[in-house]
Scaffold this motif. Structure first.
Motif, PDB file in Angstrom:
ATOM      1  N   GLY A 233       0.806  -1.199   0.000  1.00 14.19           N
ATOM      2  CA  GLY A 233       0.000   0.000   0.000  1.00 14.19           C
ATOM      3  C   GLY A 233       0.845   1.257   0.000  1.00 14.19           C
ATOM      4  O   GLY A 233       2.059   1.215  -0.206  1.00 14.19           O
ATOM      5  N   THR A 234       0.163   2.380   0.269  1.00 12.15           N
ATOM      6  CA  THR A 234       0.808   3.698   0.252  1.00 12.15           C
ATOM      7  C   THR A 234       0.582   4.387   1.587  1.00 12.15           C
ATOM      8  O   THR A 234      -0.546   4.383   2.109  1.00 12.15           O
ATOM      9  N   VAL A 235       1.633   4.953   2.163  1.00 18.38           N
ATOM     10  CA  VAL A 235       1.519   5.652   3.438  1.00 18.38           C
ATOM     11  C   VAL A 235       0.574   6.839   3.271  1.00 18.38           C
ATOM     12  O   VAL A 235       0.795   7.717   2.426  1.00 18.38           O
ATOM     13  N   ALA A 236      -0.496   6.867   4.112  1.00 22.28           N
ATOM     14  CA  ALA A 236      -1.504   7.925   4.014  1.00 22.28           C
ATOM     15  C   ALA A 236      -1.315   8.997   5.075  1.00 22.28           C
ATOM     16  O   ALA A 236      -1.602  10.173   4.842  1.00 22.28           O
ATOM     17  N   ALA A 237      -0.849   8.603   6.266  1.00 25.82           N
ATOM     18  CA  ALA A 237      -0.670   9.556   7.358  1.00 25.82           C
ATOM     19  C   ALA A 237       0.351   9.004   8.337  1.00 25.82           C
ATOM     20  O   ALA A 237       0.496   7.784   8.477  1.00 25.82           O
ATOM     21  N   VAL A 238       1.029   9.918   9.032  1.00 26.46           N
ATOM     22  CA  VAL A 238       2.063   9.524   9.988  1.00 26.46           C
ATOM     23  C   VAL A 238       1.864  10.298  11.290  1.00 26.46           C
ATOM     24  O   VAL A 238       1.686  11.518  11.277  1.00 26.46           O
ATOM     25  N   SER A 239       1.859   9.574  12.412  1.00 20.75           N
ATOM     26  CA  SER A 239       1.820  10.202  13.726  1.00 20.75           C
ATOM     27  C   SER A 239       2.972   9.644  14.552  1.00 20.75           C
ATOM     28  O   SER A 239       3.738   8.811  14.075  1.00 20.75           O
ATOM     29  N   ARG A 240       3.095  10.116  15.772  1.00 17.72           N
ATOM     30  CA  ARG A 240       4.184   9.635  16.621  1.00 17.72           C
ATOM     31  C   ARG A 240       4.080   8.145  16.880  1.00 17.72           C
ATOM     32  O   ARG A 240       5.089   7.443  16.966  1.00 17.72           O
ATOM     33  N   SER A 241       2.855   7.626  17.015  1.00 17.62           N
ATOM     34  CA  SER A 241       2.681   6.232  17.407  1.00 17.62           C
ATOM     35  C   SER A 241       2.401   5.277  16.248  1.00 17.62           C
ATOM     36  O   SER A 241       2.749   4.106  16.322  1.00 17.62           O
ATOM     37  N   THR A 242       1.753   5.758  15.196  1.00 18.79           N
ATOM     38  CA  THR A 242       1.366   4.850  14.114  1.00 18.79           C
ATOM     39  C   THR A 242       1.588   5.465  12.738  1.00 18.79           C
ATOM     40  O   THR A 242       1.753   6.676  12.592  1.00 18.79           O
ATOM     41  N   MET A 243       1.542   4.587  11.759  1.00 19.32           N
ATOM     42  CA  MET A 243       1.616   4.985  10.363  1.00 19.32           C
ATOM     43  C   MET A 243       0.427   4.333   9.659  1.00 19.32           C
ATOM     44  O   MET A 243       0.281   3.107   9.685  1.00 19.32           O
ATOM     45  N   SER A 244      -0.448   5.134   9.069  1.00 21.37           N
ATOM     46  CA  SER A 244      -1.632   4.612   8.388  1.00 21.37           C
ATOM     47  C   SER A 244      -1.296   4.354   6.927  1.00 21.37           C
ATOM     48  O   SER A 244      -0.593   5.150   6.291  1.00 21.37           O
ATOM     49  N   VAL A 245      -1.833   3.249   6.408  1.00 23.12           N
ATOM     50  CA  VAL A 245      -1.515   2.841   5.046  1.00 23.12           C
ATOM     51  C   VAL A 245      -2.803   2.564   4.264  1.00 23.12           C
ATOM     52  O   VAL A 245      -3.684   1.839   4.736  1.00 23.12           O
ATOM     53  N   THR A 246      -2.898   3.163   3.075  1.00 28.37           N
ATOM     54  CA  THR A 246      -3.997   2.842   2.172  1.00 28.37           C
ATOM     55  C   THR A 246      -3.598   1.598   1.389  1.00 28.37           C
ATOM     56  O   THR A 246      -2.642   1.620   0.608  1.00 28.37           O
ATOM     57  N   LEU A 247      -4.310   0.512   1.648  1.00 29.49           N
ATOM     58  CA  LEU A 247      -3.941  -0.768   1.059  1.00 29.49           C
ATOM     59  C   LEU A 247      -4.379  -0.863  -0.404  1.00 29.49           C
ATOM     60  O   LEU A 247      -5.421  -0.320  -0.798  1.00 29.49           O
TER      61      LEU A 247
END
Length: 271
Positions: A25-39
Protein backbone atom coordinates in the motif's frame (compact mmCIF):
# COMPACT_ATOMS: atom_id res chain seq x y z
CA UNK A 1 -21.29 5.69 -1.14
CA UNK A 2 -23.27 5.66 2.14
CA UNK A 3 -21.75 4.89 5.54
CA UNK A 4 -23.43 1.47 5.71
CA UNK A 5 -22.12 0.62 2.24
CA UNK A 6 -18.58 1.66 3.24
CA UNK A 7 -18.75 -0.51 6.37
CA UNK A 8 -19.89 -3.48 4.31
CA UNK A 9 -17.12 -2.86 1.81
CA UNK A 10 -14.53 -2.74 4.62
CA UNK A 11 -15.83 -5.98 6.13
CA UNK A 12 -15.77 -7.68 2.76
CA UNK A 13 -12.23 -6.50 2.04
CA UNK A 14 -10.93 -7.57 5.47
CA UNK A 15 -12.61 -10.97 5.20
CA UNK A 16 -10.19 -11.91 2.44
CA UNK A 17 -7.10 -11.02 4.51
CA UNK A 18 -5.53 -13.42 6.98
CA UNK A 19 -2.56 -13.35 9.34
CA UNK A 20 0.63 -14.13 7.43
CA UNK A 21 -0.44 -12.45 4.21
CA UNK A 22 1.77 -9.74 2.77
CA UNK A 23 -0.08 -6.51 1.98
CA UNK A 24 1.12 -3.59 -0.10
CA UNK A 25 0.00 0.00 0.00
CA UNK A 26 0.81 3.70 0.25
CA UNK A 27 1.52 5.65 3.44
CA UNK A 28 -1.50 7.92 4.01
CA UNK A 29 -0.67 9.56 7.36
CA UNK A 30 2.06 9.52 9.99
CA UNK A 31 1.82 10.20 13.73
CA UNK A 32 4.18 9.64 16.62
CA UNK A 33 2.68 6.23 17.41
CA UNK A 34 1.37 4.85 14.11
CA UNK A 35 1.62 4.99 10.36
CA UNK A 36 -1.63 4.61 8.39
CA UNK A 37 -1.51 2.84 5.05
CA UNK A 38 -4.00 2.84 2.17
CA UNK A 39 -3.94 -0.77 1.06
CA UNK A 40 -3.92 -1.80 -2.58
CA UNK A 41 -7.43 -2.79 -3.61
CA UNK A 42 -9.23 -0.46 -1.16
CA UNK A 43 -8.70 3.24 -1.82
CA UNK A 44 -11.72 4.52 0.15
CA UNK A 45 -9.80 4.84 3.44
CA UNK A 46 -6.53 3.70 5.02
CA UNK A 47 -7.02 0.31 6.68
CA UNK A 48 -3.41 -0.65 7.31
CA UNK A 49 -1.63 0.32 10.54
CA UNK A 50 2.12 0.06 11.18
CA UNK A 51 3.21 0.60 14.78
CA UNK A 52 6.60 2.00 15.81
CA UNK A 53 7.96 -1.48 16.59
CA UNK A 54 6.59 -2.85 13.31
CA UNK A 55 8.77 -0.62 11.17
CA UNK A 56 12.02 -1.97 9.72
CA UNK A 57 14.72 -2.20 12.37
CA UNK A 58 17.90 -0.21 11.85
CA UNK A 59 16.25 2.42 9.66
CA UNK A 60 15.21 5.90 10.80
CA UNK A 61 11.55 6.89 10.76
CA UNK A 62 12.30 9.62 8.23
CA UNK A 63 13.35 6.93 5.74
CA UNK A 64 10.15 4.93 6.16
CA UNK A 65 7.33 7.08 7.57
CA UNK A 66 6.81 9.34 4.57
CA UNK A 67 3.36 10.14 3.21
CA UNK A 68 3.05 8.82 -0.32
CA UNK A 69 5.75 6.19 0.04
CA UNK A 70 5.02 2.64 -1.10
CA UNK A 71 5.37 0.05 1.67
CA UNK A 72 4.85 -3.68 2.23
CA UNK A 73 4.19 -5.54 5.44
CA UNK A 74 3.16 -8.95 6.76
CA UNK A 75 -0.25 -9.08 8.39
CA UNK A 76 0.09 -9.87 12.11
CA UNK A 77 -3.50 -9.05 13.15
CA UNK A 78 -6.86 -8.32 11.54
CA UNK A 79 -9.48 -6.40 13.55
CA UNK A 80 -12.82 -6.33 11.65
CA UNK A 81 -14.52 -4.36 14.46
CA UNK A 82 -12.04 -1.51 14.18
CA UNK A 83 -11.57 -1.93 10.45
CA UNK A 84 -7.82 -2.26 10.82
CA UNK A 85 -5.04 -4.48 9.53
CA UNK A 86 -1.89 -4.43 11.65
CA UNK A 87 1.15 -4.81 9.39
CA UNK A 88 4.76 -5.58 10.22
CA UNK A 89 7.37 -4.17 7.88
CA UNK A 90 9.99 -5.75 10.15
CA UNK A 91 8.55 -9.15 9.17
CA UNK A 92 9.00 -8.58 5.45
CA UNK A 93 12.50 -7.20 6.08
CA UNK A 94 13.43 -10.35 8.07
CA UNK A 95 11.55 -13.20 6.35
CA UNK A 96 13.86 -15.97 7.61
CA UNK A 97 13.34 -14.95 11.23
CA UNK A 98 9.56 -14.67 10.85
CA UNK A 99 9.34 -18.02 9.08
CA UNK A 100 11.30 -19.69 11.89
CA UNK A 101 9.18 -18.17 14.64
CA UNK A 102 5.94 -18.79 12.78
CA UNK A 103 6.48 -22.55 12.59
CA UNK A 104 7.06 -22.95 16.35
CA UNK A 105 4.25 -24.43 18.42
CA UNK A 106 3.46 -23.80 22.07
CA UNK A 107 5.01 -26.39 24.37
CA UNK A 108 8.00 -27.37 22.23
CA UNK A 109 11.38 -27.33 23.96
CA UNK A 110 14.04 -24.94 22.65
CA UNK A 111 17.67 -24.97 23.75
CA UNK A 112 20.18 -22.17 23.74
CA UNK A 113 22.65 -20.05 25.67
CA UNK A 114 21.91 -17.10 27.94
CA UNK A 115 23.11 -14.09 25.93
CA UNK A 116 22.20 -11.16 28.18
CA UNK A 117 20.47 -10.47 31.50
CA UNK A 118 18.51 -7.23 31.69
CA UNK A 119 16.26 -5.66 34.32
CA UNK A 120 13.22 -6.61 32.20
CA UNK A 121 14.15 -10.19 31.27
CA UNK A 122 16.72 -12.58 29.85
CA UNK A 123 17.78 -12.96 26.21
CA UNK A 124 18.60 -16.45 24.93
CA UNK A 125 20.61 -17.17 21.78
CA UNK A 126 18.81 -20.22 20.37
CA UNK A 127 20.70 -23.17 18.92
CA UNK A 128 18.34 -23.33 15.95
CA UNK A 129 17.08 -20.60 13.68
CA UNK A 130 18.57 -17.28 12.56
CA UNK A 131 20.05 -14.61 14.78
CA UNK A 132 18.05 -11.53 15.75
CA UNK A 133 18.99 -8.40 13.78
CA UNK A 134 18.70 -6.16 16.87
CA UNK A 135 18.62 -8.11 20.14
CA UNK A 136 21.27 -10.39 21.70
CA UNK A 137 19.06 -13.43 21.13
CA UNK A 138 15.82 -14.51 19.48
CA UNK A 139 14.63 -16.18 22.69
CA UNK A 140 13.36 -14.05 25.59
CA UNK A 141 12.34 -15.02 29.14
CA UNK A 142 10.35 -12.57 31.25
CA UNK A 143 11.14 -12.58 34.96
CA UNK A 144 7.93 -14.39 36.03
CA UNK A 145 8.89 -17.26 33.69
CA UNK A 146 12.42 -17.66 35.05
CA UNK A 147 11.68 -19.59 38.23
CA UNK A 148 8.92 -20.79 40.53
CA UNK A 149 10.95 -19.53 43.49
CA UNK A 150 11.25 -15.95 44.70
CA UNK A 151 14.39 -14.16 43.52
CA UNK A 152 15.73 -10.60 43.49
CA UNK A 153 17.66 -10.47 40.20
CA UNK A 154 17.87 -12.54 37.02
CA UNK A 155 21.47 -13.38 37.85
CA UNK A 156 20.18 -15.25 40.91
CA UNK A 157 18.67 -17.81 38.52
CA UNK A 158 20.87 -17.86 35.40
CA UNK A 159 24.25 -16.60 34.25
CA UNK A 160 25.42 -15.26 30.89
CA UNK A 161 26.84 -18.18 28.92
CA UNK A 162 24.72 -20.77 30.73
CA UNK A 163 23.02 -23.47 28.67
CA UNK A 164 19.23 -23.60 29.13
CA UNK A 165 16.28 -25.63 27.88
CA UNK A 166 12.99 -23.73 27.80
CA UNK A 167 9.39 -24.23 26.76
CA UNK A 168 8.14 -22.08 23.88
CA UNK A 169 5.15 -19.95 24.87
CA UNK A 170 4.38 -17.65 21.93
CA UNK A 171 5.67 -15.69 18.98
CA UNK A 172 6.05 -12.04 20.02
CA UNK A 173 5.37 -10.25 16.74
CA UNK A 174 6.12 -6.84 18.26
CA UNK A 175 9.77 -7.66 18.85
CA UNK A 176 10.30 -10.68 16.60
CA UNK A 177 11.03 -12.89 19.62
CA UNK A 178 10.31 -16.38 20.88
CA UNK A 179 8.81 -15.94 24.35
CA UNK A 180 10.15 -18.73 26.53
CA UNK A 181 9.58 -20.23 29.97
CA UNK A 182 12.38 -21.75 32.00
CA UNK A 183 10.18 -22.56 34.98
CA UNK A 184 7.77 -24.58 32.81
CA UNK A 185 10.51 -27.21 32.41
CA UNK A 186 10.69 -27.65 36.20
CA UNK A 187 8.18 -29.24 38.61
CA UNK A 188 5.68 -26.78 40.06
CA UNK A 189 6.36 -26.70 43.83
CA UNK A 190 2.91 -25.25 44.50
CA UNK A 191 1.15 -28.39 43.31
CA UNK A 192 3.41 -30.60 45.41
CA UNK A 193 2.74 -28.34 48.40
CA UNK A 194 -1.03 -28.48 47.82
CA UNK A 195 -0.91 -32.29 47.81
CA UNK A 196 0.24 -32.35 51.41
CA UNK A 197 -1.59 -29.44 53.02
CA UNK A 198 -5.09 -28.79 54.30
CA UNK A 199 -6.97 -25.67 55.33
CA UNK A 200 -6.47 -24.74 58.98
CA UNK A 201 -2.88 -25.88 59.25
CA UNK A 202 -0.38 -23.48 60.86
CA UNK A 203 2.91 -22.80 59.06
CA UNK A 204 6.00 -20.66 59.52
CA UNK A 205 7.13 -18.34 56.74
CA UNK A 206 9.08 -15.23 55.81
CA UNK A 207 7.41 -11.98 54.76
CA UNK A 208 8.58 -11.13 51.21
CA UNK A 209 6.37 -8.19 50.20
CA UNK A 210 4.11 -5.70 51.96
CA UNK A 211 1.28 -3.90 50.14
CA UNK A 212 -1.65 -1.76 51.29
CA UNK A 213 -4.02 -4.68 50.61
CA UNK A 214 -1.98 -7.29 52.50
CA UNK A 215 1.34 -9.09 52.73
CA UNK A 216 3.00 -12.00 50.94
CA UNK A 217 4.66 -14.78 52.88
CA UNK A 218 7.04 -17.40 51.52
CA UNK A 219 6.30 -20.67 53.28
CA UNK A 220 8.47 -22.92 51.14
CA UNK A 221 10.75 -22.91 48.12
CA UNK A 222 8.66 -21.49 45.27
CA UNK A 223 5.49 -21.27 47.39
CA UNK A 224 4.10 -17.89 48.43
CA UNK A 225 0.79 -17.06 50.02
CA UNK A 226 -1.10 -13.83 50.60
CA UNK A 227 -2.40 -12.59 53.94
CA UNK A 228 -5.20 -10.16 53.00
CA UNK A 229 -5.62 -7.03 55.05
CA UNK A 230 -8.71 -8.45 56.75
CA UNK A 231 -6.68 -11.47 57.92
CA UNK A 232 -3.87 -9.45 59.49
CA UNK A 233 -5.90 -8.87 62.60
CA UNK A 234 -4.91 -5.22 62.74
CA UNK A 235 -7.03 -2.54 64.37
CA UNK A 236 -8.91 -0.15 62.07
CA UNK A 237 -6.63 2.46 60.57
CA UNK A 238 -3.49 0.36 61.04
CA UNK A 239 -1.47 -0.25 57.86
CA UNK A 240 0.27 -3.60 57.15
CA UNK A 241 3.73 -2.06 57.78
CA UNK A 242 2.64 -1.50 61.38
CA UNK A 243 2.00 -5.23 61.82
CA UNK A 244 4.82 -7.00 59.94
CA UNK A 245 8.00 -6.14 58.07
CA UNK A 246 9.76 -7.63 55.04
CA UNK A 247 12.11 -10.40 56.14
CA UNK A 248 10.23 -11.11 59.36
CA UNK A 249 9.44 -14.74 60.26
CA UNK A 250 5.79 -15.21 61.22
CA UNK A 251 3.28 -17.99 61.85
CA UNK A 252 0.22 -18.15 59.60
CA UNK A 253 -2.69 -20.50 59.08
CA UNK A 254 -3.92 -21.77 55.72
CA UNK A 255 -7.32 -20.36 54.78
CA UNK A 256 -7.78 -21.41 51.15
CA UNK A 257 -5.85 -23.28 48.42
CA UNK A 258 -6.63 -22.53 44.76
CA UNK A 259 -4.69 -25.02 42.62
CA UNK A 260 -5.86 -23.69 39.26
CA UNK A 261 -4.77 -20.09 39.89
CA UNK A 262 -1.86 -21.09 42.19
CA UNK A 263 -3.22 -18.91 44.96
CA UNK A 264 -2.77 -19.54 48.64
CA UNK A 265 -4.74 -17.44 51.12
CA UNK A 266 -3.26 -17.22 54.61
CA UNK A 267 -4.31 -15.73 57.93
CA UNK A 268 -2.36 -14.12 60.73
CA UNK A 269 -5.46 -13.28 62.72
CA UNK A 270 -6.49 -16.89 63.35
CA UNK A 271 -3.06 -18.01 64.64
Amino acid sequence: MGEASVDQAVMGFLAAIKVGDVCHGTVAAVSRSTMSVTLDGFAAQPLGVVGPLDRPWGRSSSDVAVVGRRVSGEVVAVDPDEGRVRMSMAATANPELWAFLGQLRRGVTLTGTVAAIESFGVFVALDDGPEHPVYPGVGFITYPELSWSHFEAGSDVVQVGQRVSCEFLQFDTWNGEARLSLRATQPDPFQAFADGITAGRTLRGRVTKVFPFGVFVEIGAGVEGCVPLRELGAAPGIVPEDVVRVGEEISVSVKEIDRERRRLTLSLRSV
